[in-house]
Design a protein around this motif. Structure first.
Motif, PDB file in Angstrom:
ATOM      1  N   PHE A 278       0.923  30.566  15.804  1.00 36.35           N
ATOM      2  CA  PHE A 278       1.521  31.811  16.281  1.00 36.35           C
ATOM      3  C   PHE A 278       0.984  32.050  17.688  1.00 36.35           C
ATOM      4  CE2 PHE A 278       1.484  31.905  11.726  1.00 36.35           C
ATOM      5  CZ  PHE A 278       2.671  32.514  11.352  1.00 36.35           C
ATOM      6  N   LEU A 279       1.882  32.083  18.661  1.00 35.29           N
ATOM      7  CA  LEU A 279       1.497  32.228  20.060  1.00 35.29           C
ATOM      8  C   LEU A 279       2.056  33.520  20.633  1.00 35.29           C
ATOM      9  CD1 LEU A 279       2.171  28.590  21.387  1.00 35.29           C
ATOM     10  CD2 LEU A 279       0.228  29.451  20.076  1.00 35.29           C
ATOM     11  N   ILE A 280       1.495  33.917  21.772  1.00 33.80           N
ATOM     12  CA  ILE A 280       1.919  35.139  22.446  1.00 33.80           C
ATOM     13  C   ILE A 280       1.643  34.991  23.929  1.00 33.80           C
ATOM     14  CG2 ILE A 280      -0.321  36.319  22.216  1.00 33.80           C
ATOM     15  CD1 ILE A 280       1.232  38.928  21.623  1.00 33.80           C
ATOM     16  N   ARG A 281       2.383  35.715  24.738  1.00 28.40           N
ATOM     17  CA  ARG A 281       2.094  35.741  26.170  1.00 28.40           C
ATOM     18  C   ARG A 281       0.865  36.617  26.419  1.00 28.40           C
ATOM     19  NH1 ARG A 281       7.922  36.107  26.154  1.00 28.40           N
ATOM     20  NH2 ARG A 281       8.823  34.267  27.214  1.00 28.40           N
ATOM     21  N   ARG A 282       0.067  36.216  27.380  1.00 26.43           N
ATOM     22  CA  ARG A 282      -1.159  36.965  27.666  1.00 26.43           C
ATOM     23  C   ARG A 282      -0.840  38.418  28.012  1.00 26.43           C
ATOM     24  NH1 ARG A 282      -4.555  37.936  32.375  1.00 26.43           N
ATOM     25  NH2 ARG A 282      -6.709  38.309  31.659  1.00 26.43           N
ATOM     26  N   GLU A 283       0.228  38.661  28.759  1.00 25.23           N
ATOM     27  CA  GLU A 283       0.553  40.027  29.156  1.00 25.23           C
ATOM     28  C   GLU A 283       0.850  40.904  27.949  1.00 25.23           C
ATOM     29  OE1 GLU A 283       4.758  40.561  30.735  1.00 25.23           O
ATOM     30  OE2 GLU A 283       4.473  38.425  31.121  1.00 25.23           O
ATOM     31  N   ASP A 284       1.493  40.343  26.933  1.00 19.75           N
ATOM     32  CA  ASP A 284       1.772  41.115  25.719  1.00 19.75           C
ATOM     33  C   ASP A 284       0.519  41.279  24.869  1.00 19.75           C
ATOM     34  OD1 ASP A 284       4.520  41.480  26.274  1.00 19.75           O
ATOM     35  OD2 ASP A 284       4.955  39.462  25.558  1.00 19.75           O
ATOM     36  N   LEU A 285      -0.329  40.276  24.862  1.00 16.26           N
ATOM     37  CA  LEU A 285      -1.601  40.394  24.140  1.00 16.26           C
ATOM     38  C   LEU A 285      -2.440  41.521  24.725  1.00 16.26           C
ATOM     39  CD1 LEU A 285      -3.745  39.409  22.130  1.00 16.26           C
ATOM     40  CD2 LEU A 285      -4.407  37.677  23.818  1.00 16.26           C
ATOM     41  N   LEU A 286      -2.510  41.597  26.043  1.00 16.78           N
ATOM     42  CA  LEU A 286      -3.298  42.644  26.686  1.00 16.78           C
ATOM     43  C   LEU A 286      -2.752  44.029  26.365  1.00 16.78           C
ATOM     44  CD1 LEU A 286      -3.926  40.981  30.181  1.00 16.78           C
ATOM     45  CD2 LEU A 286      -5.592  41.327  28.341  1.00 16.78           C
ATOM     46  N   LYS A 287      -1.436  44.131  26.189  1.00 13.35           N
ATOM     47  CA  LYS A 287      -0.809  45.413  25.844  1.00 13.35           C
ATOM     48  C   LYS A 287      -0.849  45.677  24.337  1.00 13.35           C
ATOM     49  CE  LYS A 287       3.065  44.370  27.950  1.00 13.35           C
ATOM     50  NZ  LYS A 287       4.439  44.453  28.523  1.00 13.35           N
ATOM     51  N   ARG A 288      -1.376  44.704  23.570  1.00 12.21           N
ATOM     52  CA  ARG A 288      -1.400  44.792  22.107  1.00 12.21           C
ATOM     53  C   ARG A 288       0.006  44.954  21.548  1.00 12.21           C
ATOM     54  NH1 ARG A 288      -5.596  42.884  23.694  1.00 12.21           N
ATOM     55  NH2 ARG A 288      -7.644  43.863  23.440  1.00 12.21           N
ATOM     56  N   ASP A 289       0.956  44.264  22.192  1.00 16.24           N
ATOM     57  CA  ASP A 289       2.344  44.284  21.746  1.00 16.24           C
ATOM     58  C   ASP A 289       2.594  43.025  20.914  1.00 16.24           C
ATOM     59  OD1 ASP A 289       5.031  44.418  21.313  1.00 16.24           O
ATOM     60  OD2 ASP A 289       5.623  44.492  23.422  1.00 16.24           O
ATOM     61  N   PHE A 290       2.428  43.149  19.608  1.00 14.89           N
ATOM     62  CA  PHE A 290       2.560  41.998  18.726  1.00 14.89           C
ATOM     63  C   PHE A 290       3.973  41.891  18.139  1.00 14.89           C
ATOM     64  CE2 PHE A 290      -1.973  43.098  18.740  1.00 14.89           C
ATOM     65  CZ  PHE A 290      -2.492  41.878  19.181  1.00 14.89           C
ATOM     66  N   SER A 291       4.921  42.542  18.793  1.00 15.47           N
ATOM     67  CA  SER A 291       6.324  42.393  18.407  1.00 15.47           C
ATOM     68  C   SER A 291       6.947  41.180  19.090  1.00 15.47           C
ATOM     69  CB  SER A 291       7.119  43.653  18.772  1.00 15.47           C
ATOM     70  OG  SER A 291       7.194  43.805  20.196  1.00 15.47           O
ATOM     71  N   LYS A 292       6.223  40.565  20.016  1.00 19.29           N
ATOM     72  CA  LYS A 292       6.751  39.425  20.789  1.00 19.29           C
ATOM     73  C   LYS A 292       5.889  38.195  20.536  1.00 19.29           C
ATOM     74  CE  LYS A 292       8.410  42.619  24.330  1.00 19.29           C
ATOM     75  NZ  LYS A 292       8.298  43.047  25.754  1.00 19.29           N
ATOM     76  N   VAL A 293       5.984  37.683  19.326  1.00 16.32           N
ATOM     77  CA  VAL A 293       5.174  36.538  18.897  1.00 16.32           C
ATOM     78  C   VAL A 293       6.095  35.344  18.662  1.00 16.32           C
ATOM     79  CG1 VAL A 293       3.640  35.665  17.078  1.00 16.32           C
ATOM     80  CG2 VAL A 293       3.399  38.018  17.906  1.00 16.32           C
ATOM     81  N   PHE A 294       5.565  34.157  18.849  1.00 15.59           N
ATOM     82  CA  PHE A 294       6.310  32.909  18.693  1.00 15.59           C
ATOM     83  C   PHE A 294       5.663  32.097  17.566  1.00 15.59           C
ATOM     84  CE2 PHE A 294       6.600  34.525  22.911  1.00 15.59           C
ATOM     85  CZ  PHE A 294       7.901  34.292  23.325  1.00 15.59           C
ATOM     86  N   TYR A 295       6.483  31.701  16.605  1.00 14.84           N
ATOM     87  CA  TYR A 295       5.999  30.981  15.421  1.00 14.84           C
ATOM     88  C   TYR A 295       6.609  29.591  15.380  1.00 14.84           C
ATOM     89  CZ  TYR A 295       6.267  29.675  10.406  1.00 14.84           C
ATOM     90  OH  TYR A 295       6.252  29.008   9.213  1.00 14.84           O
ATOM     91  N   GLN A 296       5.763  28.577  15.234  1.00 12.21           N
ATOM     92  CA  GLN A 296       6.225  27.196  15.193  1.00 12.21           C
ATOM     93  C   GLN A 296       5.331  26.383  14.298  1.00 12.21           C
ATOM     94  OE1 GLN A 296       4.530  24.402  16.533  1.00 12.21           O
ATOM     95  NE2 GLN A 296       6.136  22.876  16.647  1.00 12.21           N
ATOM     96  N   TRP A 297       5.865  25.349  13.672  1.00 12.22           N
ATOM     97  CA  TRP A 297       5.034  24.384  12.976  1.00 12.22           C
ATOM     98  C   TRP A 297       5.668  23.011  13.120  1.00 12.22           C
ATOM     99  CZ3 TRP A 297       6.587  21.351   8.815  1.00 12.22           C
ATOM    100  CH2 TRP A 297       7.733  21.761   8.132  1.00 12.22           C
ATOM    101  N   ASP A 298       4.847  21.991  13.030  1.00  9.49           N
ATOM    102  CA  ASP A 298       5.361  20.626  13.046  1.00  9.49           C
ATOM    103  C   ASP A 298       4.427  19.746  12.217  1.00  9.49           C
ATOM    104  OD1 ASP A 298       3.152  20.191  14.713  1.00  9.49           O
ATOM    105  OD2 ASP A 298       4.328  20.030  16.530  1.00  9.49           O
ATOM    106  N   CYS A 299       4.852  18.521  11.994  1.00  9.33           N
ATOM    107  CA  CYS A 299       4.042  17.607  11.174  1.00  9.33           C
ATOM    108  C   CYS A 299       4.316  16.177  11.612  1.00  9.33           C
ATOM    109  CB  CYS A 299       4.334  17.802   9.694  1.00  9.33           C
ATOM    110  SG  CYS A 299       6.033  17.418   9.209  1.00  9.33           S
ATOM    111  N   TYR A 300       3.569  15.254  11.015  1.00  9.93           N
ATOM    112  CA  TYR A 300       3.675  13.855  11.411  1.00  9.93           C
ATOM    113  C   TYR A 300       4.910  13.211  10.829  1.00  9.93           C
ATOM    114  CZ  TYR A 300      -1.119  14.477  12.943  1.00  9.93           C
ATOM    115  OH  TYR A 300      -2.237  14.919  13.585  1.00  9.93           O
TER     116      TYR A 300
END
Length: 300
Positions: A278-300
């Motif tokens: 789960f990733l986020i842009r630093r600018e949104d993290l600093l604002k504590r805006d967790f509505s703009k999160v990116f979710y990804q998974w992968d495997c071999y």
């Protein structure tokens, strides 16, 4: 009859012949220390320059039945009046994990209190992920500024969940009991699969120097464990088993890791021994805006 002869190990034979000034056709060649190769040193300098603080998360024992604490699965605190999160089909989501910032070592840019709760859909075999748009997956990240007040502890259902389930990465026992995540401070360098290598191409060996990159990849493979690659964490750089999806221009500023969880044979399995993040842009993290999160998974 032919004369019997002594059979020396290759290493001893090579040493004897070297003393006598000779060589052994079958002797093992001396191992080259590629860590001092100029191209490897250039790559390592680039890694160090881009290192980020991180908190490693180590699975250790059953999670306590408390509101606080970092964990995979298990009990989750919900405030009174709030129901268990549902996916887009109206089905209960899987409680994946909680990160309790109050118990983490200080991490620049991140909260120092409160907790993040991560839920994913178990409808379909993608665990709620959207390949094309990681921000549009069927998941929820909830920030609790406080885990006190009127509320209750609930645990997700394991009905129909099998180990190595196609529809959730978490094993049923982990869903039911939870696993404690023990944090410790560390730092983390970008790996050889990071798109930042293309961003900073002028600081790295030319891409057409194949032998140089062979040595870089060989060295990166040798030190991957001591560098913390494949370790669950908050902060640092994201890692991948395939390619870095952030190579697309619209995602190149997605630069902070809220949570990365790697396959743990005792607790979870992301596809074929992969990872979820789960990733986020630093600018949104600093604002504590967790509505703009990116979710990804992968495997071999």
């Amino acid at each position: 009859m032919p004369m019997n002869y002594l059979r020396f190990p290759r290493s001893i034979l090579a040493a004897l012949l070297a003393t006598l000034g000779g060589t052994a056709a079958n002797a093992e060649p001396a191992k080259v220390d590629i860590s001092q190769d100029p191209n490897v040193l250039q790559f390592r300098a680039w890694q160090e320059a881009n290192s980020l603080p991180a908190v490693a998360l180590v699975a250790d024992g059953e999670a306590p039945r408390t509101a606080g604490g970092s964990r995979i699965g298990g009990y989750v605190w919900l405030p009174d009046g709030e129901t268990w999160p549902l996916d887009r089909e109206g089905k209960p989501m899987v409680f994946l994990a909680q990160v309790d910032f109050g118990e983490l070592p200080p991490l620049p840019d991140y909260p120092t209190s409160g907790a993040l709760q991560f839920f994913i859909s178990r409808t379909g075999d993608l665990y709620g992920m959207d390949f094309e748009k990681p921000e549009n997956g069927d998941f929820r990240v909830i920030y609790r500024e406080s885990l006190s007040g009127q509320g209750r502890l609930e645990v997700g259902s394991t009905k129909g969940v099998q180990k190595f389930d196609d529809y959730t990465p978490i094993f049923p026992e982990t869903i039911a009991k939870g696993v404690r995540l023990v944090p410790f401070a560390t730092s983390h360098k970008p790996s050889t699969d990071s798109w930042l290598m293309e961003r900073d191409v002028e600081h790295l060996p030319p891409s057409n120097e194949r032998e140089a990159w062979d040595r870089i990849y060989a060295y990166a493979g040798e030190v991957s464990l001591e560098d913390g690659f494949g370790q669950s964490r908050v902060g640092g750089h994201p890692e991948f088993t395939q390619s870095d999806w952030r190579i697309r221009p619209e995602y190149q500023d997605v630069d902070r890791v809220l949570l990365q969880l790697w396959t743990d044979d005792r607790n979870m399995m992301w596809g074929d021994s992969g990872q979820g993040q789960f990733l986020i842009r630093r600018e949104d993290l600093l604002k504590r805006d967790f509505s703009k999160v990116f979710y990804q998974w992968d495997c071999y």
